[in-house]
Design an enzyme around this catalytic site. Structure first.
Site, PDB file in Angstrom:
ATOM      1  N   HIS A  33      -7.845  65.443   1.812  1.00  0.00           N
ATOM      2  CA  HIS A  33      -6.415  65.173   2.031  1.00  0.00           C
ATOM      3  C   HIS A  33      -5.684  66.519   1.925  1.00  0.00           C
ATOM      4  O   HIS A  33      -6.135  67.410   1.207  1.00  0.00           O
ATOM      5  CB  HIS A  33      -5.960  64.221   0.921  1.00  0.00           C
ATOM      6  CG  HIS A  33      -4.569  63.694   1.038  1.00  0.00           C
ATOM      7  ND1 HIS A  33      -3.475  64.423   0.635  1.00  0.00           N
ATOM      8  CD2 HIS A  33      -4.089  62.512   1.482  1.00  0.00           C
ATOM      9  CE1 HIS A  33      -2.378  63.697   0.823  1.00  0.00           C
ATOM     10  NE2 HIS A  33      -2.714  62.534   1.340  1.00  0.00           N
ATOM     11  N   ASP A  79     -10.625  64.322  -6.706  1.00  0.00           N
ATOM     12  CA  ASP A  79      -9.399  63.672  -6.255  1.00  0.00           C
ATOM     13  C   ASP A  79      -9.698  62.179  -6.199  1.00  0.00           C
ATOM     14  O   ASP A  79     -10.352  61.694  -5.274  1.00  0.00           O
ATOM     15  CB  ASP A  79      -9.020  64.229  -4.875  1.00  0.00           C
ATOM     16  CG  ASP A  79      -7.914  63.424  -4.198  1.00  0.00           C
ATOM     17  OD1 ASP A  79      -7.519  62.366  -4.733  1.00  0.00           O
ATOM     18  OD2 ASP A  79      -7.451  63.850  -3.124  1.00  0.00           O
ATOM     19  N   GLN A 106      -7.846  57.432  -4.311  1.00  0.00           N
ATOM     20  CA  GLN A 106      -8.203  56.128  -3.717  1.00  0.00           C
ATOM     21  C   GLN A 106      -9.245  55.378  -4.550  1.00  0.00           C
ATOM     22  O   GLN A 106      -9.744  54.342  -4.111  1.00  0.00           O
ATOM     23  CB  GLN A 106      -8.747  56.342  -2.295  1.00  0.00           C
ATOM     24  CG  GLN A 106      -7.784  57.002  -1.335  1.00  0.00           C
ATOM     25  CD  GLN A 106      -6.612  56.113  -0.942  1.00  0.00           C
ATOM     26  OE1 GLN A 106      -6.697  54.884  -1.014  1.00  0.00           O
ATOM     27  NE2 GLN A 106      -5.506  56.714  -0.544  1.00  0.00           N
ATOM     28  N   LYS A 114      -1.183  54.037  -6.060  1.00  0.00           N
ATOM     29  CA  LYS A 114      -2.292  53.557  -5.219  1.00  0.00           C
ATOM     30  C   LYS A 114      -3.164  52.587  -6.001  1.00  0.00           C
ATOM     31  O   LYS A 114      -4.180  52.108  -5.528  1.00  0.00           O
ATOM     32  CB  LYS A 114      -3.125  54.731  -4.714  1.00  0.00           C
ATOM     33  CG  LYS A 114      -2.259  55.740  -3.974  1.00  0.00           C
ATOM     34  CD  LYS A 114      -2.983  56.500  -2.937  1.00  0.00           C
ATOM     35  CE  LYS A 114      -2.156  57.658  -2.437  1.00  0.00           C
ATOM     36  NZ  LYS A 114      -1.536  57.390  -1.143  1.00  0.00           N
ATOM     37  N   CYS A 149      -2.637  62.627   6.769  1.00  0.00           N
ATOM     38  CA  CYS A 149      -2.656  63.828   5.900  1.00  0.00           C
ATOM     39  C   CYS A 149      -4.063  64.408   5.799  1.00  0.00           C
ATOM     40  O   CYS A 149      -4.484  64.881   4.733  1.00  0.00           O
ATOM     41  CB  CYS A 149      -2.111  63.533   4.502  1.00  0.00           C
ATOM     42  SG  CYS A 149      -0.473  62.846   4.506  1.00  0.00           S
TER      43      CYS A 149
HETATM   44  N1  PMP Z   1      -5.522  62.479  -2.144  1.00  0.00           N
HETATM   45  C1  PMP Z   1      -5.801  61.387  -1.424  1.00  0.00           C
HETATM   46  C2  PMP Z   1      -7.208  61.141  -0.974  1.00  0.00           C
HETATM   47  C3  PMP Z   1      -4.781  60.488  -1.105  1.00  0.00           C
HETATM   48  O1  PMP Z   1      -5.052  59.399  -0.409  1.00  0.00           O
HETATM   49  C4  PMP Z   1      -3.455  60.769  -1.540  1.00  0.00           C
HETATM   50  C5  PMP Z   1      -2.305  59.876  -1.155  1.00  0.00           C
HETATM   51  N2  PMP Z   1      -2.284  59.511   0.191  1.00  0.00           N
HETATM   52  C6  PMP Z   1      -3.231  61.906  -2.327  1.00  0.00           C
HETATM   53  C7  PMP Z   1      -4.282  62.737  -2.592  1.00  0.00           C
HETATM   54  C8  PMP Z   1      -1.867  62.167  -2.904  1.00  0.00           C
HETATM   55  O2  PMP Z   1      -1.634  61.218  -3.930  1.00  0.00           O
HETATM   56  P1  PMP Z   1      -0.210  60.986  -4.588  1.00  0.00           P
HETATM   57  O3  PMP Z   1       0.586  60.160  -3.626  1.00  0.00           O
HETATM   58  O4  PMP Z   1      -0.502  60.259  -5.870  1.00  0.00           O
HETATM   59  O5  PMP Z   1       0.391  62.319  -4.833  1.00  0.00           O
END
Ligand code: PMP
Length: 393
Positions: A109, A187, A190, A213, A351
């Site tokens: 991401h 990270d 998810q 999430k 993203c």
């Molecule tokens: N990493 C991944 C794999 C994500 O899916 C997301 C959110 N789309 C993020 C990082 C960012 O997370 P947050 O919205 O909690 O900042």
């Protein structure tokens, strides 16, 4: 019928399939927000009147709830943040800055790419990228080569791809990194919505968590830190409630986690996150995984019957998100038409532009499920997709 636990679904006739973007919140979470603001709204760790003490107690109990939930040894290893984005930025600028090399994968991401660019790292210049092939499999041979050439590196890898649902074998990634004396951050944005996480079993050094999430409020997250690394970790921002003593010559810091939580935190959000975790515990990951597994298979089966559909990765080793396109159809057009038919999902690059570039696409149509979704939701999606395809052909 898990949907009954989520007020959103009694107020909306939308088929919600955008859970990788954010999840809906169970009643307990929403009630906890109203309760904090209506009944005991006060700051934490500062004043000593009744409501302030209650706010502090509930906030600190939330830390214990998350600690137990991910099996962290102590609550001092749980630092609350705004979300995974802030967790990664925090560790990048505080701890990982000193490493010559940072190793990521091609399936990250943007939140796990851009913070490294901000340090002036680019491909080959402080940043190494482990390839994932076009089925999104992580290349362990290349990874070991990079580690061998760059021991004592900082590895930062996503657990589950938000764009494709692909699961990385993080236990193996962590083990190999440790073999070459490297430190690993995962990270986990998810992760918790779909599966149990045991940080001790994983032997992970840093694990980034997102509340919104995981059926909790927005603007809250956390970073788990292995105990042996806490001493080396410096705050990346400072301010009220982080210090022991201040004068104009110097200041001394409190211990973890307080020295890392500068300024007034998202108190209601943290308390609400604990409610989400308690709710998840009540439902249980066994039930969640069973329901999701059945749904994911059903979704894949039903989508497979649509003409000219293109999938990118096998259903195997995937969870939550399913990404696809249709030959000669622009994914944005599908998004616009589905919105009109009350189907909520995301179209675009999610993203994750680098992996889209690798696959030579601008983006995908992404269906992302949670355990409260039903086969009926999938049926409605398929009907809408058929209509949209008829309109576009
Ligand atoms: N990493 C991944 C794999 C994500 O899916 C997301 C959110 N789309 C993020 C990082 C960012 O997370 P947050 O919205 O909690 O900042």
């Amino acid at each position: 019928m898990f949907k009954n636990d989520f007020p959103y679904f009694s107020n909306s006739d939308i088929v919600y399939l955008d859970n990788a973007a954010t999840t809906q919140k169970p009643k307990e979470v929403i009630t906890s927000q109203v309760e904090y603001y209506e009944k005991y709204c006060a700051n934490t760790h500062r004043s000593s009147f009744g409501d302030a003490n209650k706010a502090t107690l509930n906030y600190e109990n939330a830390r214990k709830t998350l600690q137990k939930f991910i099996n962290a040894p102590t609550k001092e290893q749980i630092i609350f943040t705004k979300g995974v984005t802030e967790s990664i930025n925090f560790i990048a600028s505080s701890y990982a800055k000193k490493f010559d090399k940072v190793i990521i994968s091609s399936l990250e991401h943007h939140s796990n790419i851009v913070p490294w660019h901000m340090q002036g790292r680019t491909l080959g210049e402080g940043l190494e990228v482990v390839s994932c092939n076009d089925n999104l499999d992580f290349d362990f041979v290349e990874y070991e080569d990079i580690l061998k050439q760059n021991p004592n590196s900082f590895v930062s890898i996503t657990h589950i791809s938000n764009a494709f649902g692909k699961i990385h074998d993080i236990k193996a990634i962590i083990k190999l990194a440790h073999k070459y004396k490297s430190v690993v951050m995962i990270d986990g944005a998810q992760s918790l919505a779909h599966m149990n996480i045991d940080v001790q079993d994983l032997d992970v050094d840093f694990f980034a968590i997102s509340a919104h999430k995981t059926f909790g409020p927005t603007g809250v997250g956390a970073i788990y830190v292995k105990e042996s690394l806490l001493k080396e970790l410096e705050p990346y921002q400072t301010g009220g409630a982080t210090i022991h003593e201040v004068d104009f010559l110097s200041s001394t810091m409190l211990d973890s986690p307080y020295k890392f939580e500068a300024g007034t935190q998202n108190i209601a959000g943290v308390i609400g996150f604990a409610k989400a975790l308690e709710y998840l515990e009540k439902v249980g990951y066994e039930a969640i995984m069973k329901q999701e597994h059945e749904l994911y298979e059903y979704l894949t089966d039903q989508l497979s019957k649509l003409p000219n559909i293109i999938f990118y990765n096998d259903t195997e080793d995937s969870i939550g998100s399913k990404s696809f396109n249709f030959k000669n159809i622009i994914h944005d057009d599908i998004g616009i038409l589905l919105d009109k038919m009350k189907i909520a999902l995301r179209v675009g690059h999610h993203c994750a532009q680098p992996i889209m570039k690798q696959l030579n696409i601008k983006g995908t149509i992404r269906v992302s499920i949670a355990f409260y979704n039903t086969k009926e939701d999938i049926d409605k999606l398929i009907t809408a997709l058929k209509k949209a395809l008829d309109m576009l052909r």
